[in-house]
Design a protein around this motif. Structure first.
Motif, short mmCIF file in Angstrom:
data_model
loop_
_atom_site.label_atom_id
_atom_site.label_comp_id
_atom_site.label_asym_id
_atom_site.label_seq_id
_atom_site.Cartn_x
_atom_site.Cartn_y
_atom_site.Cartn_z
N ARG A 186 126.47 68.96 31.57
CA ARG A 186 125.76 69.01 30.73
C ARG A 186 125.41 71.01 30.90
O ARG A 186 124.72 71.66 31.58
N ASP A 189 120.52 75.78 28.01
CA ASP A 189 120.33 76.38 26.84
C ASP A 189 121.00 77.39 27.12
O ASP A 189 120.96 78.41 26.22
N ARG A 192 124.01 78.46 27.10
CA ARG A 192 124.96 78.87 26.46
C ARG A 192 124.39 80.00 25.71
O ARG A 192 125.56 80.33 24.79
N LEU A 193 123.25 80.37 25.82
CA LEU A 193 122.88 81.87 24.91
C LEU A 193 123.70 82.67 25.78
O LEU A 193 123.71 83.97 24.85
#
Length: 388
Positions: A186, A189, A192-193
């Motif tokens: 996973r 975040d 991902r940004l």
């Protein structure tokens, strides 16, 4: 696929192409896996040719080279020699053309990058075949397929230039023990940004333009796409879906479709039984409900007309029920299942296929001036046949 057009920032028009089972990697600098192979002395063994001796990490190569790899469904792609590459594409002539085009693309991409303060270190291209023609497919010069370095950063420290690529994502995945096989870890975040920011930076650096952030909002997105597709000629502006309860209804569906073509209205037939495959029907209706294009549903089913009722109760678009009766007795017994639908289930029942098509035309003409003009001309022709 091969990209043909982009009528809207969120829409690509493409066609399916039979891909060749290899990636054509063009390298202008000695970096990545090529540097590892060079260090280990296996470069010639893997690719069938040698690089000059004494090169250092990230050194600019005298001329760009191609190191093809075989695409595999699992694990890592495997290197190909010249002979193996030729065999993968059907012969030396095709491979020679692929090499020529790939090197020319790399030269163009490098020139564009250089004008924007970047170096295109390496990239990969993919090719395929369509109608006996060689086609360039997949992405070109994106961060997914290419490694970019800032020119100034490379000049200061060639061994560790500031780069714009997804290599940092690979580094993270390797740190999590992922090497291309097994479940994907996973992504946090924050990562991902960062990834999104890298892509945005590459876009702005290469194009010299700011991304229009207003395009990212869902407000009015579907309507904008529809208008752009209509402007480009991909959509007529109106559409009729002909839903048949069984393959036995196809002859009636064909008559309706033929009548619609007179008015240049596209149609699509779908065989879907409300009784036997309701999940399929409700999934289709949900998709059609999200369309901003004016639609009409014409439902063809006999006996207990569950198809028309299910559509009328669950569709935001008008429904015309066109029941299919085997004979007069069938008509007398079953017509009421179409006429007496429950409350909150509005459907227009029409017995004649031509009239069902004309009813759809008249509804759609309310939002289409050109269709209204064609309909008016049609009515004038009918009146003329009666001497009016």
């Amino acid at each position: 696929i091969q990209l043909l057009d982009m009528p809207d920032p969120n829409v690509m028009v493409a066609r399916a192409v039979k891909p060749y089972p290899l990636e054509v990697i063009v390298r202008g600098f000695l970096t990545g896996s090529a540097w590892k192979d060079y260090q280990e002395g296996v470069f010639k063994q893997k690719y069938g040719f040698e690089l000059p001796a004494g090169l250092s990490l990230n050194a600019r190569l005298p001329v760009p080279v191609i190191t093809p790899t075989r695409k595999v469904s699992t694990g890592h792609d495997t290197p190909l020699t010249l002979k193996e590459a030729e065999q993968s594409v059907g012969g030396a002539e095709t491979w020679s053309e692929i090499e020529r085009i790939a090197l020319q693309l790399f030269e163009q991409g490098s020139g564009l990058a250089q004008s924007r303060g970047l170096l295109l270190a390496d990239t990969k291209y993919e090719f395929g075949q369509h109608a006996d023609r060689l086609m360039l497919i997949d992405e070109v010069h994106t961060p997914d397929s290419s490694r970019y370095w800032y020119t100034a950063s490379y000049a200061e420290n060639p061994r560790q230039p500031h780069q714009l690529s997804k290599e940092f994502l690979r580094d993270y995945l390797r740190s999590q023990g992922f090497s291309g096989e097994g479940p994907l870890p996973r992504l946090p975040d924050a990562l991902r940004l960062t990834l999104a920011g890298r892509y945005l930076t590459v876009y702005q650096q290469l194009t010299g333009e700011q991304l229009d952030r207003s395009l990212a909002t869902p407000l009015g997105l579907a309507e904008r796409i529809w208008r752009n597709l209509k402007r480009a000629g991909y959509l007529k502006g109106t559409m009729v879906f002909i839903l048949s309860g069984s393959p036995a209804d196809r002859e009636i569906a064909r008559r309706v479709a033929e009548r619609l073509t007179i008015f240049d209205i596209p149609s699509q037939e779908v065989v879907v039984s409300a009784h036997k495959v309701p999940d399929k029907l409700f999934k289709l209706l949900a998709q059609l409900n999200s369309s901003v294009q004016p639609l009409i549903l014409i439902t063809i089913a006999g006996r207990s007309n569950g198809l028309s009722g299910a559509c009328a109760a669950n569709s935001v678009h008008p429904v015309i029920a066109l029941p299919n009766f085997a004979d007069k007795v069938d008509y007398l017994v079953n017509i009421h299942s179409s006429l007496q639908l429950p409350s909150e289930t509005p459907a227009m029942t029409v017995i004649d296929p031509d009239n069902a098509a004309l009813a759809a035309v008249r509804m759609l003409s309310l939002t289409d001036n050109s269709l209204q003009a064609r309909l008016g001309a049609h009515i004038s022709r009918i009146r003329a046949t009666f001497g009016l």
